[in-house]
Write an enzyme that holds these catalytic residues in place. Sequence first.
Site, mmCIF file in Angstrom:
data_model
loop_
_atom_site.group_PDB
_atom_site.id
_atom_site.type_symbol
_atom_site.label_atom_id
_atom_site.label_comp_id
_atom_site.label_asym_id
_atom_site.label_seq_id
_atom_site.Cartn_x
_atom_site.Cartn_y
_atom_site.Cartn_z
ATOM 1 N N SER A 78 -10.157 0.855 3.045
ATOM 2 C CA SER A 78 -10.766 0.041 1.993
ATOM 3 C C SER A 78 -10.020 0.200 0.685
ATOM 4 C CB SER A 78 -12.234 0.435 1.801
ATOM 5 O OG SER A 78 -12.806 -0.253 0.709
ATOM 6 N N ASN A 79 -9.527 -0.894 0.141
ATOM 7 C CA ASN A 79 -8.863 -0.850 -1.163
ATOM 8 C C ASN A 79 -9.813 -0.453 -2.286
ATOM 9 O OD1 ASN A 79 -6.313 -1.482 -0.235
ATOM 10 N ND2 ASN A 79 -6.558 -3.675 -0.561
ATOM 11 N N SER A 100 0.787 -1.231 0.000
ATOM 12 C CA SER A 100 0.000 0.000 0.000
ATOM 13 C C SER A 100 0.817 1.279 0.000
ATOM 14 C CB SER A 100 -0.976 0.003 1.171
ATOM 15 O OG SER A 100 -2.055 -0.853 0.881
#
Length: 410
Positions: free
Chosen positions: A217-218, A119
Amino acid sequence: MTRDTAIPPRPTRRRGRWIAALLVAASAAGAVLAPSATAFAAGHGTAASPASVRHTAPARPWAAERAARQAVRQLTEAHLPGAIALVRDHGRTVTAAAGYADVATKRPMTSTDHLRIGSNTKVFTATVVLQLVAEHRLSLDDTVQRLLPGVIHGGDHVTVRQLLNHTSGLYPFDRDPASMAPYLRGDAGYYWSPRQLVALANTHTPLFAPGTKFSYSNTNYFLLGLIIEKVTHHSYEQELNRRIITPLKLRDTRLPLRTLKIQNPAVHSYLLDKAGHASQDITFGISPSTTWAAGALTSTVNDLARFDEALLTGKLLPKAQLAEMTKAGPFTIDPADPTKGYGLGLEKLTLCGVSMWGHTGTVLGTQTNAFTSADGTRQLILATNADPDTWTADQTSAWLTAARTTLCVR
């Protein structure tokens, strides 16, 4: 799959189940196991795997070098397969590596190895979005419905800002077992298009009303990737290359989506057994299409440091947009650490007594944390090639100590 909360990420029952299932599936398919725990443990320590060090210019040992050496040594002594550390202090940079990039061949980890940065990809994505804001091609208050009509339910109430700071309330698609189903069947190369995974999230009710809470949240960053493509009429990868990777000469940073391979020399990623020893190589277990604009980049610690320094010192964004990016949101993101905050794609932590911005990157089998002070003079990057959800308590403790204390330049 990527997820970033505390340092290190706290294990989740959902990921734990998937990891266990992947281990069983890979073993059934005849995947090569790492050496035994006894043999692996014997390969650690300074005698068998001394920390290698690189710095910007020949110099006598100094505080940053000692800190980097000690950090990677204590992680490998805790039986994590390998570790890389980078410390930058007012213009001088040192990197250190220890342990193994590949347990099976006992290839040593080096500071120039390529690894999945998880991320930390979100910081790249957010930077491109804010560049588009600076160019007046979109606004932080634009809604998803205006930019991507009909793509999500309730898109007229979700803004670009809420996607960036994870206050949209949109359901994380990777919580749905369907997102992992192909890989549990052994189809490691199965390719998900971004719109397919967004559509999967769209089959679920939002977690809360937009703007009322924080929830990582992706799905948010997949939508941001689609917005970049819609506004620029170019692919997400083309815009990353044109705006960030090429100008900064990040020659070791890439976005592999339809291949499981990482450019060489590549770090292999591992699940650990209950004793904390490498038990399964999962480097090629899941298609990076599952993380795309949320976490699919591969890079080196040096490229990542160059990018973060350029961002925080205003080389990529005007002052107004950088100020927005580094403004922590209104919600507590970690009850255990009230100093921690989340801006627009940047996480704020207090490390070594200094407020620093960056991100944690957790992708299956790898953990990479990269943080830079607001003036760009101090940087701390720490990476290891073992999945955090399989760490022992001692390994977690070693990581926390290394990340929050050992890397501090004294």
